[in-house]
Scaffold this active site. Structure first.
Site, PDB file in Angstrom:
ATOM      1  N   LYS A   1       0.815  -1.222   0.000  1.00 28.24           N
ATOM      2  CA  LYS A   1       0.000   0.000   0.000  1.00 28.24           C
ATOM      3  C   LYS A   1       0.852   1.278   0.000  1.00 28.24           C
ATOM      4  O   LYS A   1       2.068   1.218   0.177  1.00 28.24           O
ATOM      5  CB  LYS A   1      -0.940  -0.020   1.219  1.00 28.24           C
ATOM      6  CG  LYS A   1      -1.941  -1.188   1.189  1.00 28.24           C
ATOM      7  CD  LYS A   1      -2.846  -1.137  -0.026  1.00 28.24           C
ATOM      8  CE  LYS A   1      -4.006  -2.097   0.025  1.00 28.24           C
ATOM      9  NZ  LYS A   1      -3.787  -3.326  -0.749  1.00 28.24           N
TER      10      LYS A   1
HETATM   11  C1  LIG Z   1      -9.789  -2.791  -1.623  1.00 27.52           C
HETATM   12  C2  LIG Z   1      -9.161  -3.549  -0.505  1.00 27.52           C
HETATM   13  N1  LIG Z   1      -9.917  -3.905   0.545  1.00 27.52           N
HETATM   14  C3  LIG Z   1      -9.403  -4.580   1.587  1.00 27.52           C
HETATM   15  C4  LIG Z   1      -8.083  -4.955   1.622  1.00 27.52           C
HETATM   16  C5  LIG Z   1      -7.609  -5.794   2.753  1.00 27.52           C
HETATM   17  O1  LIG Z   1      -6.532  -5.265   3.447  1.00 27.52           O
HETATM   18  P1  LIG Z   1      -5.461  -6.236   4.161  1.00 27.52           P
HETATM   19  O2  LIG Z   1      -4.711  -6.952   3.114  1.00 27.52           O
HETATM   20  O3  LIG Z   1      -4.621  -5.265   4.938  1.00 27.52           O
HETATM   21  O4  LIG Z   1      -6.237  -7.149   5.059  1.00 27.52           O
HETATM   22  C6  LIG Z   1      -7.235  -4.584   0.561  1.00 27.52           C
HETATM   23  C7  LIG Z   1      -5.784  -4.867   0.518  1.00 27.52           C
HETATM   24  O5  LIG Z   1      -5.233  -5.893   0.551  1.00 27.52           O
HETATM   25  C8  LIG Z   1      -7.794  -3.889  -0.532  1.00 27.52           C
HETATM   26  O6  LIG Z   1      -7.034  -3.553  -1.589  1.00 27.52           O
END
Ligand SMILES: Cc1ncc(COP(=O)(O)O)c(C=O)c1O
Length: 367
Positions: free
Chosen positions: A184
């Site tokens: 990110k």
């Molecule tokens: C649009 C979106 N929602 C949710 C997530 C979930 O985040 P994480 O991977 O930190 O659990 C991500 C990223 O991976 C994402 O790009």
């Protein structure tokens, strides 16, 4: 290979981690150690809201916010299928039913007009996703939500640095959920954070984060272990300070790439408007009128030439086996078409001007 995204970690992050490791504490039993508390304070300021609640993934952020928004067994939640699977997962984990909703073909974000059509008596919440880092149409969505008494939980996992009407993404939702995963715009390795102006919402989120506890061994509600460690928060504090420079470099790279790619009319290029500034998490183009095979061929050729092009998302969630079997049945023509035609190109802060030029020229030569 120029990867599609790459965390940018400097000596400052290393020093911050070592400092925590030497002096502790490493974590806090109620999830609110000094580093986490400071990170939350700084992130809330950055996001332009009263509260930030740090957790251990973006998925945990979404799950917590959906529960705190009151979604229970059998409630319907409107969301796009053109997103990372975690958006839908959070709804199902809370016992809700994801109602997959089609997108606007220009921005790839959930379409307010289709949201209206999908509202039923069971609808409880809407999750707009700021896809690729471009804010969803949050004002019209909020108006629809207010009219029907629905909560808005924004999935801002990709939106660090994006703005809507001059304000940070997430401000106009009841709660916004950010991911701090390694790819990110800023990272804590794994991590997530929820921002909100709601005092009650913030209080509930803090309970959900740590076993429903305000004091140890006295759970007030069902909770989880979604706590962020002090080490992660220490990294987050440094990364947050660097975020404006990271986003500025992404924007510079995006503008340079757009100047090159504007020479062809075969691509639909990403755009930002005066009212919506991109976070430039992903620079995503559409190969106009293409079949899936034609798109895949170009992605493959780019990869052979050392450019880490990727498709987000090759499988929209409603077409994944689990979701198709349990929550499928709806046709989403714009989502299915976009999934066959889009691909993303690297513009992260470590991509140099020369590499941007190489990416642009190589892609033009393949069209
Ligand atoms: C649009 C979106 N929602 C949710 C997530 C979930 O985040 P994480 O991977 O930190 O659990 C991500 C990223 O991976 C994402 O790009």
């Amino acid at each position: 290979m120029i990867p599609i995204n790459l965390p940018k970690i400097g000596e400052e992050e290393v020093e911050a981690v070592v400092k925590v490791m030497r002096s502790g504490p490493l974590t806090n039993a109620l999830g609110a150690g000094p580093m986490v508390t400071q990170f939350e304070k700084n992130f809330a300021k950055f996001a332009g809201v009263k509260h930030a609640i740090a957790v251990n993934t973006g998925t945990a952020a979404l799950h917590s916010a959906i529960v705190a928004a009151g979604v229970k067994q059998g409630d319907e939640v409107i969301l796009p299928s053109f997103t990372f699977v975690a958006t839908a997962e959070a709804v199902v984990m809370a016992g809700g039913k994801p109602v997959f909703t089609d997108i606007d073909p220009e921005t790839y974000n959930i379409s307010p007009a289709v949201i209206k059509k999908n509202i039923t008596k069971k609808t409880k919440a809407i999750i707009p996703v700021d896809l690729y880092g471009l804010s969803a149409e949050i004002k019209p969505i909020s108006e629809i939500a207010t009219k029907h008494g629905l909560a808005v939980v924004e999935d801002a996992a990709q939106a660090h640095g994006a703005t809507y009407n001059g304000k940070p993404a997430g401000v106009f939702a009841d709660a916004a959920c950010w991911s701090l995963y390694a790819s990110k715009n800023m990272t804590t390795g794994e991590g997530g954070i929820i921002t909100t102006d709601g005092d009650e919402m913030a209080e509930t989120l803090r309970l959900i984060r740590t076993h429903g506890e305000k004091a140890k061994y006295a759970s007030l509600m069902l909770g989880y272990n979604y706590r962020m460690s002090e080490i992660q928060a220490a990294i987050g504090l440094v990364q947050l300070d660097k975020l404006p420079a990271f986003v500025a470099k992404r924007r510079e790279n995006a503008k340079r790439l757009t100047r090159l790619l504007a020479k062809t009319d075969k691509l639909q290029l990403p755009e930002e408007t005066n009212d919506r500034q991109h976070s430039w998490y992903l620079y995503t183009v559409r190969l106009k009128n293409a079949t899936e095979n034609e798109r895949n061929k170009i992605v493959e050729e780019l990869r052979q030439k050392g450019i880490g092009a990727e498709v987000y998302y090759v499988n929209p969630v409603h077409l994944m086996p689990y979701y198709r079997e349990n929550f499928g049945g709806r046709k989403l023509p714009e989502t299915e078409k976009a999934a066959k035609q889009v691909f993303s190109l690297p513009i992260h802060p470590s991509v140099t001007e020369a590499q941007v030029d190489y990416i642009g020229k190589t892609l033009l030569s393949l069209l």
